[in-house]
Write an enzyme that holds these catalytic residues in place. Structure first.
Site, PDB file in Angstrom:
ATOM      1  N   PHE A 181       1.361  -1.383   0.095  1.00 29.75           N
ATOM      2  CA  PHE A 181      -0.006  -0.011  -0.184  1.00 29.75           C
ATOM      3  C   PHE A 181       1.259   1.510  -0.384  1.00 29.75           C
ATOM      4  O   PHE A 181       1.943   0.860   0.135  1.00 29.75           O
ATOM      5  CB  PHE A 181      -0.848   0.551   1.191  1.00 29.75           C
ATOM      6  N   SER A 183       2.026   3.667   1.480  1.00 28.48           N
ATOM      7  CA  SER A 183       2.053   4.769   2.925  1.00 28.48           C
ATOM      8  C   SER A 183       2.888   3.764   3.040  1.00 28.48           C
ATOM      9  O   SER A 183       3.430   4.156   4.642  1.00 28.48           O
ATOM     10  CB  SER A 183       1.048   5.127   3.675  1.00 28.48           C
ATOM     11  N   LYS A 184       2.781   2.556   2.730  1.00 31.84           N
ATOM     12  CA  LYS A 184       4.076   1.400   3.964  1.00 31.84           C
ATOM     13  C   LYS A 184       5.511   1.112   3.363  1.00 31.84           C
ATOM     14  O   LYS A 184       5.330   2.899   2.507  1.00 31.84           O
ATOM     15  CB  LYS A 184       3.731   0.376   3.165  1.00 31.84           C
ATOM     16  N   PRO A 185       6.144   0.793   4.321  1.00 31.10           N
ATOM     17  CA  PRO A 185       7.607   1.109   4.211  1.00 31.10           C
ATOM     18  C   PRO A 185       8.055   0.985   2.922  1.00 31.10           C
ATOM     19  O   PRO A 185       9.082   1.773   2.004  1.00 31.10           O
ATOM     20  CB  PRO A 185       8.097   0.154   5.402  1.00 31.10           C
ATOM     21  N   LEU A 186       7.527   0.083   2.685  1.00 32.24           N
ATOM     22  CA  LEU A 186       8.216  -0.244   1.252  1.00 32.24           C
ATOM     23  C   LEU A 186       6.526   0.017  -0.253  1.00 32.24           C
ATOM     24  O   LEU A 186       5.549  -1.348   0.600  1.00 32.24           O
ATOM     25  CB  LEU A 186       8.690  -1.479   0.373  1.00 32.24           C
TER      26      LEU A 186
END
Length: 383
Positions: A181, A183-186
């Site tokens: 998604f 906004s996730k770190p990757l």
């Protein structure tokens, strides 16, 4: 100020993004194109497992993992109530029952000391969540699961890139699941996710399930779903990978700087201790970072009294915040009658007090100083 700054990252990798996207547009293989296998190989190497199976979302990753393990009607799956709804949603969709185990209030991750008492002959899996970017106590959880012959699925949708005793999140159990998604770190620029495993048979099952249960075209060997990750989204993650190690290091550094600034500038600020849920919250707290692990700080989350007032004051000062998550799943209308009815006081306490601050690898020192100063002022108004 943005809660999550994706524009700076995009500008930094624009040339590689453009090249990757143009390549996909040129070959036109938008479903299961060559970038899918390329990404899966790169991510499997990064995590240190034999198999990576890209899928259409983190939710689909959890669902496919449960399906590959044969979880179905009448089964039970142990998990935490303090998480995003997808963790329990997939259990219910398969006709199984979520059995909610309370969290350790120091970390907001499932408390492994409470798991064994919830295991029954119907328990078919355990899903710990590595919340906010810090890996759950996977060694203890795996030991309990192994003693009962139960598989473990790490919900690493917020922790991809974190280390746990020298090993990577998502490579610690029967299955690891993550989300891309945005906004996730990757993250990609839409929905996407991946499953990780060292088990050849489970990997084959997952690959078949994600394409409607096909072992080859129009040959359906099992029940499946439409769970493929688009080639374009795989290309975007591939464009982000060369910068990812730097981003992880920056997230760790910025998280540590938040810790230091808050202790320096917010009177009474300290780490959550185990006694906190039994008493009113009298000052701001940070979650504990346990030994021999890192956090990618998918969110930098603190606990505050009078949260709504604090958020309003921060908003007036130009500082965005978010709450992850205000209502535990076992208190949600859709799940109250579906899970066990045991109280989960730590989850309820955290839900009433958690507040996430702006976080990301491109967060500037000036913005971080502004956030901490505004939080100190907001809390002082209640003093």
């Amino acid at each position: 100020m943005q809660f999550i700054d994706l524009k700076t990252q995009q500008a930094a990798i624009k040339d590689e993004l453009d090249r990757r996207i143009a390549t996909v547009l040129a070959h036109g293989q938008y479903i299961m194109g060559p970038e899918v296998a390329e990404l899966e190989a790169a991510l499997a190497t990064y995590v240190g497992v034999k198999h990576c199976i890209s899928v259409s979302s983190g939710t689909e990753a959890l669902l496919i993992a449960l399906m590959a393990l044969g979880v179905g009607h009448g089964d039970e799956v142990i998990t935490t109530p303090f998480t995003f709804v997808a963790t329990a949603e997939v259990i219910v969709l398969l006709g199984a029952k979520p059995v909610f185990v309370d969290v350790d209030p120091r970390t907001a991750n499932i408390d492994p000391t409470l798991i064994a008492a919830k295991i029954t002959p119907r328990t078919k899996a355990i899903i710990p969540v590595s919340l906010y970017g810090q890996v759950a106590e996977m060694d203890a959880i795996n030991a309990i699961a192994a003693a009962h012959g139960i598989p473990v699925i790490e919900d690493g949708c917020q922790s991809f890139g974190s280390d746990y005793y020298g090993r990577k999140s998502c490579g610690l159990s029967t299955f690891g699941a993550t989300s891309f998604f945005p906004s996730k770190p990757l993250g990609c620029y839409g929905d996407g996710g991946a499953l990780f495993t060292n088990d050849d048979a489970l990997a084959q099952a997952a690959r078949e399930i994600r394409v409607h249960g096909q072992s080859k075209r129009y040959v359906h060997t099992r029940i499946g779903v439409g769970g493929r990750m688009d080639t374009l989204q795989c290309a975007i993650v591939l464009a982000k990978l060369p910068r990812f190690d730097w981003e992880v290091a920056e997230r760790i550094r910025i998280g540590a700087r938040y810790d230091a600034l808050l202790r320096e500038r917010v009177p009474g600020f300290r780490t959550v201790d185990v006694a906190d849920p039994s008493a009113p919250l009298t000052g701001a707290r940070s979650l504990a970072m346990l030994q021999d692990r890192t956090s990618v700080h998918a969110q930098y989350t603190v606990l505050v009294p009078n949260r709504a007032d604090v958020q309003n004051r921060l908003q007036a000062a130009g500082v965005p915040t978010a709450v992850h998550y205000p209502i535990p799943l076992n208190a949600q209308d859709a799940y109250r009658s579906l899970g066990n009815n045991d109280p989960t006081p730590a989850s309820a306490w955290l839900g009433a007090h958690v507040m996430s601050l702006p976080m990301g690898p491109d967060l500037t020192a000036a913005d971080q100083d502004q956030v901490v100063g505004a939080l100190a002022n907001a809390l002082a108004a209640d003093a």
